[in-house]
Design an enzyme around this catalytic site. Structure first.
Site, PDB file in Angstrom:
ATOM      1  N   PHE A 131       0.799  -1.113  -0.025  1.00  7.13           N
ATOM      2  CA  PHE A 131       0.264   0.099   0.167  1.00  7.13           C
ATOM      3  C   PHE A 131       0.981   1.356  -0.151  1.00  7.13           C
ATOM      4  O   PHE A 131       1.768   1.245   0.971  1.00  7.13           O
ATOM      5  CB  PHE A 131      -1.109  -0.113   1.076  1.00  7.13           C
ATOM      6  N   ASP A 203       2.039  -5.012   8.544  1.00 14.48           N
ATOM      7  CA  ASP A 203       0.625  -4.277   8.197  1.00 14.48           C
ATOM      8  C   ASP A 203      -0.283  -5.009   8.178  1.00 14.48           C
ATOM      9  O   ASP A 203      -0.476  -5.994   7.231  1.00 14.48           O
ATOM     10  CB  ASP A 203       0.789  -3.138   6.978  1.00 14.48           C
ATOM     11  N   TYR A 228     -10.952   0.782  10.654  1.00 15.40           N
ATOM     12  CA  TYR A 228     -12.093   1.171   9.881  1.00 15.40           C
ATOM     13  C   TYR A 228     -12.489   0.024   8.696  1.00 15.40           C
ATOM     14  O   TYR A 228     -13.346   0.199   8.218  1.00 15.40           O
ATOM     15  CB  TYR A 228     -12.062   2.558   9.242  1.00 15.40           C
ATOM     16  N   LYS A 229     -11.741  -1.000   8.506  1.00 17.01           N
ATOM     17  CA  LYS A 229     -11.876  -1.822   7.448  1.00 17.01           C
ATOM     18  C   LYS A 229     -12.633  -3.050   8.074  1.00 17.01           C
ATOM     19  O   LYS A 229     -13.587  -2.851   8.448  1.00 17.01           O
ATOM     20  CB  LYS A 229     -10.673  -2.314   6.822  1.00 17.01           C
ATOM     21  N   ARG A 377     -12.380  -4.796  -7.016  1.00 12.19           N
ATOM     22  CA  ARG A 377     -11.996  -5.456  -5.977  1.00 12.19           C
ATOM     23  C   ARG A 377     -13.461  -5.758  -5.215  1.00 12.19           C
ATOM     24  O   ARG A 377     -14.100  -4.730  -5.143  1.00 12.19           O
ATOM     25  CB  ARG A 377     -11.094  -4.479  -5.210  1.00 12.19           C
TER      26      ARG A 377
HETATM   27  C1  PLP Z   1      -5.834   1.141   4.179  1.00 15.84           C
HETATM   28  C2  PLP Z   1      -4.490   0.888   4.461  1.00 15.84           C
HETATM   29  C3  PLP Z   1      -3.569   1.953   4.896  1.00 15.84           C
HETATM   30  C4  PLP Z   1      -4.295   3.279   5.444  1.00 15.84           C
HETATM   31  O1  PLP Z   1      -3.517   4.012   6.281  1.00 15.84           O
HETATM   32  P1  PLP Z   1      -4.213   5.270   6.823  1.00 15.84           P
HETATM   33  O2  PLP Z   1      -3.063   5.859   7.668  1.00 15.84           O
HETATM   34  O3  PLP Z   1      -5.346   4.804   7.913  1.00 15.84           O
HETATM   35  O4  PLP Z   1      -4.597   6.168   5.759  1.00 15.84           O
HETATM   36  C5  PLP Z   1      -2.198   1.697   5.341  1.00 15.84           C
HETATM   37  N1  PLP Z   1      -1.564   0.471   4.832  1.00 15.84           N
HETATM   38  C6  PLP Z   1      -2.381  -0.469   4.315  1.00 15.84           C
HETATM   39  C7  PLP Z   1      -1.614  -1.644   3.959  1.00 15.84           C
HETATM   40  C8  PLP Z   1      -3.654  -0.384   4.157  1.00 15.84           C
HETATM   41  O5  PLP Z   1      -4.329  -1.216   3.312  1.00 15.84           O
END
Ligand code: PLP
Length: 418
Positions: A131, A203, A228-229, A377
């Site tokens: 990400f 992560d 939040y996911k 997705r």
């Molecule tokens: C969704 C996601 C994020 C989001 O990071 P925020 O700081 O909450 O915006 C980070 N890393 C991964 C791998 C994600 O899927």
């Protein structure tokens, strides 16, 4: 009854031991929600909880609520409730800040641990398909430190082995890839990192609440992730952070704010970190948003990750099989691994007009999302997604593709968020 009828999927719903859990969520009529991997659905209890925080705790309790409503303790209390879902122990997790910020904290701590052990280790290894924020944070930290730190990116998991060498400080991986849904074996990559003298940072953005995670058993060193996911904490709800007990007090993290101080209300001019995971706190938290995280975690108390995983795999297997059987004449290519051990809780396909196809699906009430390049997705949340919805979603996809309705001009323009 064969699996090529809707009735088959309706009967799977009748046999589903988790079917009652959907009642904990407020989902709008006419929507099949397959984007819980990006923003989880709203737990019904969240509305009343938000009202109580605003009206009673804030409105009536005012400043007293830091003590009387447990606001000050909330990052740690929620961390303890989340810990069992990710294989962490008591007082090992805090819920705070964002995933990006938490990654900055743990990466910086990991680099300091390594600098003390072997100052020649200056490389953070990760995947180019990670990400983007994870890569940006690593790059920003390397630039800030200015001591020859660099980020080394590999193009595929198969290249990780060769990339982790004697110069490597940290192997930073995302457990389930946000685009492809590919899941990495946490224990073997953590072991690989250790065998080469590196630390393993994970992560869990697409893992927490989606797949069983065993941080301690897998030998991970640090972890961060979103609430939040799949944890359904609400838009932008604070993230979480875990550090292996053996490393927790080794160094303090660089965002040395007063919430991580050993005596925050002593108002001392010098920073002294608390012992324990609370040293990873920084400053005052968004309490209304933080409080919502508990409503999401409450739903998980009715089940366990093994039951959720079993249903998740059934859902994603069914979706893949139905898309291939019913939409196979269209240019869709599966990018998610078929192998269970390598699959998270989402399914991704490429389509040459992926963006437009997803817009057409959303207009018909099937909400997934789109990621470059050309990837549509679909996230499957076993807490609330039904088997009949899997059937219905594929029927809508088939109808969109067969009719070519995604070619309409209104589906070609992009919003700021895809
Ligand atoms: C969704 C996601 C994020 C989001 O990071 P925020 O700081 O909450 O915006 C980070 N890393 C991964 C791998 C994600 O899927």
């Amino acid at each position: 009854m064969t699996d090529s009828t809707r009735e088959h999927y309706v009967s799977l719903d009748h046999q589903d031991p988790l079917r009652e859990l959907r009642a904990h969520f407020a989902l709008p009529d006419g929507v099949i929600y397959l984007d819980g991997n990006s923003l989880g659905a709203r737990p019904r209890a969240a509305a009343a909880r938000a009202a109580a925080v605003v009206q009673e705790e804030w409105g009536t309790g005012l400043i007293r609520s830091w003590n009387t409503a447990g606001w000050f303790e909330l990052p740690r209390r929620l961390g303890n409730r989340l810990a069992p879902l990710i294989g962490a122990g008591t007082d090992e997790v805090v819920v705070t800040d964002t995933t990006s910020i938490n990654l900055f904290k743990v990466l910086a701590a990991a680099l300091r641990v390594q600098a003390a052990r072997d100052p020649r280790r200056k490389v953070i290894v990760s995947e180019a398909s990670n990400f983007p924020t994870d890569l940006y944070i690593a790059q920003g930290l390397a630039d800030l430190l200015q001591q020859g730190y660099t980020v080394r990116l590999v193009d595929a998991p198969t290249e990780i082995d060769a990339a982790v060498r004697e110069d490597t400080a940290v192997l930073m991986l995302t457990h389930v890839n946000y685009k492809t849904g590919e899941m990495l074996d946490m224990a073997s990559y953590s072991e690989l990192a250790h065998a080469r003298g590196a630390l393993a940072v994970w992560d869990l953005a697409h893992s927490a609440g989606a797949v069983p995670v065993a941080l301690n058993a897998a030998g991970a060193d640090y972890a961060v992730g979103c609430t939040y996911k799949y944890l359904n904490g609400g838009p932008g709800s604070p993230a979480f952070l875990w550090v292996a007990p053996a490393l927790r007090d080794a160094f303090w993290q660089p965002l040395s704010g007063w919430w991580g101080h050993a005596a925050p209300f002593a108002m001392e001019p010098q920073y002294r970190p608390q012992n324990g995971i609370a040293r990873y706190l920084c400053g005052t938290q968004p309490i209304t948003s933080l409080a919502m995280v508990e409503c999401g975690l409450d739903v998980f108390a009715h089940t366990d990750m093994q039951a959720l995983r079993a249903k998740s795999l059934q859902l994603t297997d069914a979706f893949i099989a139905l898309v291939e059987a019913r939409c196979g004449h269209h240019p869709l290519a599966l990018v998610t691994p078929r192998e269970h051990a390598r699959r998270g809780s989402q399914v991704s396909f490429t389509h040459p007009q992926g963006y437009a196809v997803m817009q057409a699906l959303i207009e018909r009430g099937v909400i997934g999302d789109y990621r470059e390049p050309g990837i549509i997705r679909f996230g499957f949340t076993p807490l609330y997604t039904s088997f009949a919805e899997v059937w219905d979603a594929v029927e809508v996809l088939r109808d969109v593709l067969d009719s070519g309705s995604h070619e309409a001009a209104r589906f070609q323009t992009r919003g700021a968020v895809t």
